[in-house]
Design an enzyme around this catalytic site. Structure first.
Site, PDB file in Angstrom:
ATOM      1  CE  LYS A 193      -1.787   1.456   4.094  1.00  0.00           C
ATOM      2  NZ  LYS A 193      -1.383   2.855   4.340  1.00  0.00           N
ATOM      3  CG  ASN A 194       2.540   2.641   3.517  1.00  0.00           C
ATOM      4  OD1 ASN A 194       1.354   2.932   3.342  1.00  0.00           O
ATOM      5  ND2 ASN A 194       3.078   2.493   4.723  1.00  0.00           N
ATOM      6  CB  CYS A 211      -4.494  10.763  12.004  1.00  0.00           C
ATOM      7  SG  CYS A 211      -2.856  10.157  12.323  1.00  0.00           S
ATOM      8  NE  ARG A 227       0.895  10.131  10.357  1.00  0.00           N
ATOM      9  CZ  ARG A 227       0.490   9.068   9.699  1.00  0.00           C
ATOM     10  NH1 ARG A 227      -0.588   8.431  10.061  1.00  0.00           N
ATOM     11  NH2 ARG A 227       1.173   8.625   8.668  1.00  0.00           N
ATOM     12  N   PRO A 228       2.154  16.516  11.339  1.00  0.00           N
ATOM     13  CG  PRO A 228       3.859  17.878  12.146  1.00  0.00           C
ATOM     14  CD  PRO A 228       3.113  16.600  12.433  1.00  0.00           C
ATOM     15  CG  ASP A 271       6.611  20.582  10.221  1.00  0.00           C
ATOM     16  OD1 ASP A 271       6.118  19.439  10.165  1.00  0.00           O
ATOM     17  OD2 ASP A 271       7.567  20.864  10.970  1.00  0.00           O
ATOM     18  CG  ASP A 326       3.377   1.447   9.480  1.00  0.00           C
ATOM     19  OD1 ASP A 326       2.992   2.279  10.330  1.00  0.00           O
ATOM     20  OD2 ASP A 326       3.440   1.698   8.270  1.00  0.00           O
ATOM     21  CB  ILE A 339       7.921   6.693  14.404  1.00  0.00           C
ATOM     22  CG1 ILE A 339       9.139   5.777  14.207  1.00  0.00           C
ATOM     23  CG2 ILE A 339       7.613   7.478  13.122  1.00  0.00           C
ATOM     24  CD1 ILE A 339      10.430   6.455  13.778  1.00  0.00           C
ATOM     25  NE  ARG A 398      -6.743   4.195   6.156  1.00  0.00           N
ATOM     26  CZ  ARG A 398      -5.783   4.768   6.869  1.00  0.00           C
ATOM     27  NH1 ARG A 398      -5.938   4.955   8.155  1.00  0.00           N
ATOM     28  NH2 ARG A 398      -4.676   5.182   6.306  1.00  0.00           N
TER      29      ARG A 398
HETATM   30  C1  UD1 Z   1       4.550   6.859   6.380  1.00  0.00           C
HETATM   31  C2  UD1 Z   1       3.691   5.642   6.222  1.00  0.00           C
HETATM   32  C3  UD1 Z   1       3.183   5.165   7.586  1.00  0.00           C
HETATM   33  C4  UD1 Z   1       4.371   4.935   8.536  1.00  0.00           C
HETATM   34  C5  UD1 Z   1       5.261   6.176   8.576  1.00  0.00           C
HETATM   35  C6  UD1 Z   1       6.536   5.945   9.391  1.00  0.00           C
HETATM   36  C7  UD1 Z   1       2.690   5.917   4.047  1.00  0.00           C
HETATM   37  C8  UD1 Z   1       1.476   6.205   3.245  1.00  0.00           C
HETATM   38  N1  UD1 Z   1       2.560   5.968   5.372  1.00  0.00           N
HETATM   39  O1  UD1 Z   1       3.746   7.892   6.937  1.00  0.00           O
HETATM   40  O2  UD1 Z   1       2.468   3.941   7.383  1.00  0.00           O
HETATM   41  O3  UD1 Z   1       3.875   4.682   9.825  1.00  0.00           O
HETATM   42  O4  UD1 Z   1       5.651   6.549   7.247  1.00  0.00           O
HETATM   43  O5  UD1 Z   1       7.250   4.887   8.882  1.00  0.00           O
HETATM   44  O6  UD1 Z   1       3.737   5.602   3.511  1.00  0.00           O
HETATM   45  N2  UD1 Z   1       6.732  14.562  10.692  1.00  0.00           N
HETATM   46  C9  UD1 Z   1       6.815  15.903  10.999  1.00  0.00           C
HETATM   47  N3  UD1 Z   1       6.703  16.805   9.977  1.00  0.00           N
HETATM   48  C10 UD1 Z   1       6.530  16.437   8.681  1.00  0.00           C
HETATM   49  C11 UD1 Z   1       6.462  15.057   8.382  1.00  0.00           C
HETATM   50  C12 UD1 Z   1       6.571  14.140   9.409  1.00  0.00           C
HETATM   51  O7  UD1 Z   1       6.968  16.274  12.147  1.00  0.00           O
HETATM   52  O8  UD1 Z   1       6.444  17.308   7.808  1.00  0.00           O
HETATM   53  C13 UD1 Z   1       6.846  13.558  11.771  1.00  0.00           C
HETATM   54  C14 UD1 Z   1       5.573  12.717  11.925  1.00  0.00           C
HETATM   55  O9  UD1 Z   1       4.615  13.363  12.736  1.00  0.00           O
HETATM   56  C15 UD1 Z   1       6.132  11.465  12.547  1.00  0.00           C
HETATM   57  C16 UD1 Z   1       7.500  11.320  11.881  1.00  0.00           C
HETATM   58  O10 UD1 Z   1       7.843  12.619  11.406  1.00  0.00           O
HETATM   59  O11 UD1 Z   1       6.303  11.643  13.918  1.00  0.00           O
HETATM   60  C17 UD1 Z   1       7.573  10.352  10.728  1.00  0.00           C
HETATM   61  O12 UD1 Z   1       6.524  10.641   9.818  1.00  0.00           O
HETATM   62  P1  UD1 Z   1       6.590  10.270   8.269  1.00  0.00           P
HETATM   63  O13 UD1 Z   1       7.769   9.392   8.028  1.00  0.00           O
HETATM   64  O14 UD1 Z   1       6.484  11.515   7.474  1.00  0.00           O
HETATM   65  O15 UD1 Z   1       5.274   9.409   8.111  1.00  0.00           O
HETATM   66  P2  UD1 Z   1       4.240   9.408   6.902  1.00  0.00           P
HETATM   67  O16 UD1 Z   1       4.937   9.655   5.622  1.00  0.00           O
HETATM   68  O17 UD1 Z   1       3.071  10.260   7.256  1.00  0.00           O
END
Ligand code: UD1
Length: 429
Positions: free
Chosen positions: A22-23, A126, A131-132, A134, A315, A337, A407
């Protein structure tokens, strides 16, 4: 609303086909927005998150052709869809779709890179934390994008196009790396991404982009170097197998003392999950068609923390907590994470688990057995951890809110029933 009923205590025995990841599929679908040509993806899983991304792409104007021909012969079922983004008519990703799935934000990079402007709803929080996005936005700003926030939407524009830049992510972000990787393929000049995520799904996206004509170096490492090109071209691409689905069924086989072959699973992308299962006493062998997971002896406790790949995946954390509920000794499982990813723990405790939360660490003291209960699913991986626990519990369990499972797990009941589990979906208003 659908519920799942499970009567536990039966060792799983048989074969389970692992679907496409999926990812990986989600960013690969978003990558179709980068060009007029078409992206034909095979081994696509049949999941509600995939339908959500497809709906978003259709909203932008992408044409979908389901079951298109592909030269990929996977050996197990997987659907083939061609995405053709020739006529894009709407550059806004609306709140109504983005709120259903955070990965919708992945359309931002490609739309901005190709059209110089995009408007994407902010995803909001969520069940597992704030989960921002930024880090996605500040990296795009470094590439010359102007970003404003307006009534819950990110308005991004780059009039003269995006420009290559050196970006160092302060924290590893999977979605951020994917968004930037797609954006950088069409930027002017060279982009260097440091501290990039190196999950197998990132490499899958990068490999597909290269097949589309992108110039990317460092695939599979923390530093990705992308030299922008003017145009990309059509591609046929097979999505990699879902390492999280495979890991989940491995835990299910392990907790029931079963013997299951995971068809299509790839050991080389499941590293830390396999190491942890072996440490806990589970036998894992590679077979011609995948991997075999077998447990004959007792389960031992483990100490694990979640980390970016190649570390133990967040995950897989909920599923491991479920498994450790019946292991000998005390396990310490730290979640590094996401800040709020222990929603499964109160539910597991209702089944008789002995778990204490100490900051961001779950301290799991193994008990003799779990007991069936009525349970509430809260997010995708938390829900499946309850399925795993229920498969081993004495008596029956009812899991509510199973739309979370749909999902990310295709034909879950059918796959488990094929290995002897007593599991059915009950539809109650
Ligand atoms: C993706 C995966 C999700 C997995 C996660 C971590 C998909 C569709 N989803 O989610 O299943 O659990 O990776 O392996 O592939 N963060 C910030 N700012 C940002 C982006 C992220 O602070 O702009 C933080 C998040 O809140 C979190 C951490 O960084 O604490 C990691 O998030 P991220 O790797 O971005 O996860 P996703 O891409 O949302």
């Amino acid at each position: 609303m659908d519920k799942i009923k499970i009567t536990g205590g039966i060792p799983l025995k048989g074969k389970i086909e692992i679907g496409g990841a999926k990812n990986s599929a989600l960013p690969l679908m978003a990558a179709s927005l980068l060009m007029e040509g078409s992206v034909t993806l095979s081994n696509l899983p049949h999941l509600s998150d995939i339908a959500t991304m497809a709906n978003l792409l259709v909203h932008h104007g992408v044409c979908l052709n389901i079951n298109a021909c592909s030269d990929y012969k996977p050996g197990h079922d997987g659907r083939v869809i061609t995405f053709s983004a020739k006529n894009i008519k709407d550059l806004t990703a609306p709140y109504e779709i983005v709120r259903k799935m955070r990965a919708s934000a992945l359309v931002l990079g490609p739309l901005l890179a190709r059209f110089g402007t995009a408007r994407v709803s902010l995803p909001g929080g969520c069940a597992i934390g704030t989960r921002p996005i930024d880090l996605h936005l500040s990296a795009l700003e470094k590439m010359g994008a102007e970003i404003t926030l307006d009534t819950g939407y990110v308005q991004a524009s780059a009039k003269g196009g995006l420009k290559g830049a050196v970006i160092e992510f302060p924290k590893v972000t999977v979605g951020g790396t994917e968004n930037l990787l797609m954006a950088a393929t069409l930027a002017k000049g060279t982009t260097v991404m440091k501290n990039a995520a190196m999950e197998p799904e990132i490499s899958d996206l990068a490999n597909c982009l290269v097949k589309m004509g992108a110039k990317i170096e460092g695939i599979g490492t923390r530093t990705l170097t992308i030299e922008g090109v003017k145009n990309l071209h059509s591609v046929n691409y097979a999505v990699i197998p879902d390492r999280i689905e495979a890991g989940t069924y491995a835990m299910a086989a392990a907790i029931t003392g079963g013997d299951v072959e995971l068809l299509g699973a790839k050991r080389e992308i499941m590293g830390a999950t396999i190491d942890v299962l072996r440490q806990s006493g589970v036998e894992i062998t590679e077979t011609k068609n995948g991997i075999r997971v077998k447990r004959t002896g007792g389960l031992s406790s483990v100490n694990v923390e979640t980390e970016a790949y190649p570390g133990f995946a967040t995950d897989m954390q909920a599923q491991l907590v479920a498994l450790m509920c019946v292991a000998k000794g005390t396990s310490h499982i730290a979640e590094n994470i996401f800040e709020n990813r222990f929603m499964h723990i109160p539910e597991l405790m209702r089944m008789g688990a002995d778990i204490k939360i100490n900051g961001h660490t779950a301290v799991v003291k193994g008990v003799d057995h779990l007991s069936g209960a009525s349970l509430m699913a809260t997010d995708l991986r938390a829900s499946v951890s309850l399925v795993i626990a229920a498969l081993a519990a004495r008596g029956s369990s009812i899991i509510n809110r199973v739309y979370h499972l749909d999902r990310g797990y295709e034909r879950l009941e059918e796959k488990l029933r094929g290995c002897g589990a007593i599991i059915e979906r009950v539809n109650k208003e």
